[in-house]
Design a protein around this motif. Structure first.
Motif, PDB file in Angstrom:
ATOM      1  N   GLY A 283       0.700  -1.398   0.176  1.00  0.00           N
ATOM      2  CA  GLY A 283      -0.102  -0.175  -0.133  1.00  0.00           C
ATOM      3  C   GLY A 283       0.774   1.252  -0.077  1.00  0.00           C
ATOM      4  N   GLU A 284       1.905   1.226   0.683  1.00  0.00           N
ATOM      5  CA  GLU A 284       2.996   2.432   0.710  1.00  0.00           C
ATOM      6  C   GLU A 284       3.434   2.973  -0.484  1.00  0.00           C
ATOM      7  N   PHE A 285       3.500   1.815  -1.470  1.00  0.00           N
ATOM      8  CA  PHE A 285       3.824   2.198  -3.064  1.00  0.00           C
ATOM      9  C   PHE A 285       2.959   2.987  -3.615  1.00  0.00           C
ATOM     10  N   PHE A 286       1.637   3.304  -3.238  1.00  0.00           N
ATOM     11  CA  PHE A 286       0.815   4.183  -3.963  1.00  0.00           C
ATOM     12  C   PHE A 286       0.648   5.489  -3.105  1.00  0.00           C
ATOM     13  N   ARG A 287       0.823   5.347  -1.865  1.00  0.00           N
ATOM     14  CA  ARG A 287       0.763   6.629  -0.994  1.00  0.00           C
ATOM     15  C   ARG A 287       2.039   7.442  -1.461  1.00  0.00           C
ATOM     16  N   SER A 288       3.118   6.884  -1.681  1.00  0.00           N
ATOM     17  CA  SER A 288       4.421   7.828  -2.006  1.00  0.00           C
ATOM     18  C   SER A 288       4.399   8.458  -3.243  1.00  0.00           C
ATOM     19  N   GLY A 289       3.293   8.381  -4.223  1.00  0.00           N
ATOM     20  CA  GLY A 289       3.209   9.039  -5.287  1.00  0.00           C
ATOM     21  C   GLY A 289       3.955   8.153  -6.400  1.00  0.00           C
ATOM     22  N   ALA A 290       3.815   6.924  -6.510  1.00  0.00           N
ATOM     23  CA  ALA A 290       4.364   5.943  -7.419  1.00  0.00           C
ATOM     24  C   ALA A 290       4.120   6.264  -8.835  1.00  0.00           C
ATOM     25  N   GLY A 291       4.830   5.934  -9.641  1.00  0.00           N
ATOM     26  CA  GLY A 291       4.866   6.105 -11.077  1.00  0.00           C
ATOM     27  C   GLY A 291       5.299   4.960 -11.903  1.00  0.00           C
ATOM     28  N   GLY A 292       5.079   5.091 -13.269  1.00  0.00           N
ATOM     29  CA  GLY A 292       5.843   4.077 -14.157  1.00  0.00           C
ATOM     30  C   GLY A 292       4.835   3.010 -14.782  1.00  0.00           C
ATOM     31  N   PRO A 293       5.375   2.151 -15.511  1.00  0.00           N
ATOM     32  CA  PRO A 293       4.482   1.344 -16.287  1.00  0.00           C
ATOM     33  C   PRO A 293       3.457   0.310 -15.688  1.00  0.00           C
ATOM     34  N   LEU A 294       3.806   0.063 -14.086  1.00  0.00           N
ATOM     35  CA  LEU A 294       3.183  -0.664 -13.325  1.00  0.00           C
ATOM     36  C   LEU A 294       1.618  -0.017 -13.088  1.00  0.00           C
ATOM     37  N   ILE A 295       1.799   1.428 -12.777  1.00  0.00           N
ATOM     38  CA  ILE A 295       0.433   2.160 -12.785  1.00  0.00           C
ATOM     39  C   ILE A 295      -0.289   2.133 -13.943  1.00  0.00           C
ATOM     40  N   VAL A 296       0.247   2.248 -14.965  1.00  0.00           N
ATOM     41  CA  VAL A 296      -0.380   2.269 -16.528  1.00  0.00           C
ATOM     42  C   VAL A 296      -1.210   0.837 -16.627  1.00  0.00           C
ATOM     43  N   ALA A 297      -0.447  -0.034 -16.398  1.00  0.00           N
ATOM     44  CA  ALA A 297      -0.929  -1.444 -16.447  1.00  0.00           C
ATOM     45  C   ALA A 297      -2.419  -1.447 -15.555  1.00  0.00           C
ATOM     46  N   MET A 298      -2.310  -1.062 -14.031  1.00  0.00           N
ATOM     47  CA  MET A 298      -3.194  -1.146 -13.357  1.00  0.00           C
ATOM     48  C   MET A 298      -4.418  -0.337 -14.034  1.00  0.00           C
ATOM     49  N   ALA A 299      -3.987   0.736 -14.511  1.00  0.00           N
ATOM     50  CA  ALA A 299      -5.196   1.614 -14.886  1.00  0.00           C
ATOM     51  C   ALA A 299      -5.872   0.938 -16.194  1.00  0.00           C
ATOM     52  N   GLU A 300      -5.133   0.332 -16.763  1.00  0.00           N
ATOM     53  CA  GLU A 300      -5.792  -0.260 -18.307  1.00  0.00           C
ATOM     54  C   GLU A 300      -6.794  -1.307 -17.756  1.00  0.00           C
ATOM     55  N   ARG A 301      -6.319  -2.219 -16.482  1.00  0.00           N
ATOM     56  CA  ARG A 301      -7.221  -3.221 -16.148  1.00  0.00           C
ATOM     57  C   ARG A 301      -8.551  -2.639 -15.415  1.00  0.00           C
ATOM     58  N   LEU A 302      -8.293  -1.463 -14.835  1.00  0.00           N
ATOM     59  CA  LEU A 302      -9.284  -0.802 -14.105  1.00  0.00           C
ATOM     60  C   LEU A 302     -10.431  -0.377 -15.193  1.00  0.00           C
ATOM     61  N   ILE A 303      -9.858   0.278 -16.470  1.00  0.00           N
ATOM     62  CA  ILE A 303     -10.768   0.555 -17.424  1.00  0.00           C
ATOM     63  C   ILE A 303     -11.565  -0.794 -17.883  1.00  0.00           C
ATOM     64  N   ALA A 304     -10.783  -1.730 -18.300  1.00  0.00           N
ATOM     65  CA  ALA A 304     -11.316  -2.765 -18.843  1.00  0.00           C
ATOM     66  C   ALA A 304     -12.282  -3.445 -17.838  1.00  0.00           C
ATOM     67  N   GLU A 305     -12.271  -3.088 -16.592  1.00  0.00           N
ATOM     68  CA  GLU A 305     -13.260  -3.603 -15.725  1.00  0.00           C
ATOM     69  C   GLU A 305     -14.736  -2.756 -15.377  1.00  0.00           C
ATOM     70  N   GLY A 306     -14.414  -1.629 -16.204  1.00  0.00           N
ATOM     71  CA  GLY A 306     -15.596  -0.420 -16.056  1.00  0.00           C
ATOM     72  C   GLY A 306     -15.305   0.638 -14.867  1.00  0.00           C
TER      73      GLY A 306
END
Length: 363
Positions: A283-306
């Motif tokens: 969880g701390e990974f996201f609270r610290s203002g993370a970035g990079g391909p992992l965030i984009v891949a996560m977002a693509e899955r969220l979009i696919a799930e509506g």
């Protein structure tokens, strides 16, 4: 935005909220899909019928009028608090409305005043008609208001939306007054309170024989425990708490540090085996203002799930749009309150199945 629910999913979501349902005619295939698009869906619009009498009102909403074919909504809520399903798909209920209101619904922000009629609401909104004359004198019985609250909350829960995804017709289309007799702010507060708790019935959109609970794992035929893990045989074990919705573990699957023991060195190291999905980074990974391909891949899955709160596509850095989208995913899985704050936890991360960029399919 989200893919519209199927008829079976809609039934399951409404029943899970404890509503009394009536299926009218061929409601599952009754729609206006041949006349325009249906979806992506973004919210729920509440109306009053300006009629009286259950049978007459339900028939009108199913059949429509000579100048406005039915269905005129997806469900009719009567004075007794029972819901009559009359349509599944595009319905003639919202009409043209304000594009800035639609954007505020998508962003789940405070609504601007509706001034424009430039956007097709029948494409983007579910609609519930409530039997009431709308004259300010016809009462709104508490069972009816409770059913409105439950019906709207059911769709919000199914899609991972918050209470700001529910609006009145008067907030969408200039010149409309419905629903008249209560305020939408008051209704949204009721919906917000309902969404902060688990639904009365079983969650209708999780996998068969899966149970989901506050900060608990979802496991086949298993039972849950707050901040607990479920073993392969369904027994509950303790675990150290972590971020919003799950548990955090470290080390190998068998409790070792992965070093192994025994045996001599190999001449050629084995090819590294990467899991098919990205492991939970904590969880701390996201609270610290993370970035990079992992965030984009996560977002693509969220979009696919509506679960999409991105205005212009996902950015590579963790931001509020990512948090809102992830909160929708948490709510969609049945989490609520502080367990749906938008900060990923192990349970929902594992359920999201973010592809591992380093994973390779053997050739």
């Amino acid at each position: 935005m989200a893919t519209p629910l199927t008829g079976s999913q809609l039934l399951a979501a409404l029943r899970a909220e404890g509503l009394v349902l009536h299926e009218v005619g061929d409601w599952r295939r009754h729609n206006r899909n041949t006349k325009g698009a249906w979806g992506p869906v973004n919210g729920v619009v509440i109306h009053h019928t300006a009629t009286e009498g259950t049978d007459a009102s339900v028939n009108l909403c199913y059949d429509g009028r000579p100048d406005l074919p039915g269905p005129l909504c997806h469900g009719v809520i009567d004075k007794a608090g029972e819901l009559h399903l009359v349509g599944n798909g595009r319905a003639n209920h919202a009409g043209l409305g304000d594009r800035f209101v639609l954007q505020a619904v998508i962003d789940e922000e405070e609504l601007p005043k509706d001034h424009l009629a430039d956007t097709d609401g029948n494409r983007h909104f579910y609609g519930f008609e409530c039997i009431n004359l709308g004259d300010g004198q016809d009462p709104w019985p508490e069972p009816q208001l409770l059913a409105v609250e439950k019906a709207a909350a059911a769709l919000c829960r199914a899609h991972g939306w918050g209470e700001r995804s529910v609006i009145g017709h008067l907030e969408w289309q200039p010149g409309k007054i419905d629903p008249h007799g209560f305020t939408m702010d008051a209704l949204r507060e009721r919906i917000k309170s309902r969404l902060s708790k688990a639904p009365a019935g079983p969650v209708g959109l999780v996998e068969p024989e899966m149970s989901v609970g506050s900060e608990g794992l979802a496991a086949s035929k298993g039972s849950r425990s707050s901040e607990g893990s479920v073993t392969s045989k369904g027994s509950v074990g303790s675990a150290a708490p972590t971020g919003a919705d799950g548990v955090d573990g470290s080390g190998g699957a068998d409790g070792t540090d992965g070093t192994g023991g025994g045996g001599g060195p190999t001449a050629v190291p084995p090819m590294p085996q990467h899991p098919p999905y990205e492991p939970f980074p904590g969880g701390e990974f996201f609270r610290s203002g993370a970035g990079g391909p992992l965030i984009v891949a996560m977002a693509e899955r969220l979009i696919a799930e509506g679960c999409d709160h991105y205005r212009h596509g996902p950015a590579p850095d963790w931001n509020e749009a990512h948090r809102k989208s992830y909160a929708s995913w948490q709510r969609k899985l049945g989490f609520h309150g502080k367990d749906a704050d938008g900060i990923p936890g192990r349970v929902t991360w594992d359920r999201l199945r973010v592809p591992n960029a380093q994973s390779r399919t053997p050739g």
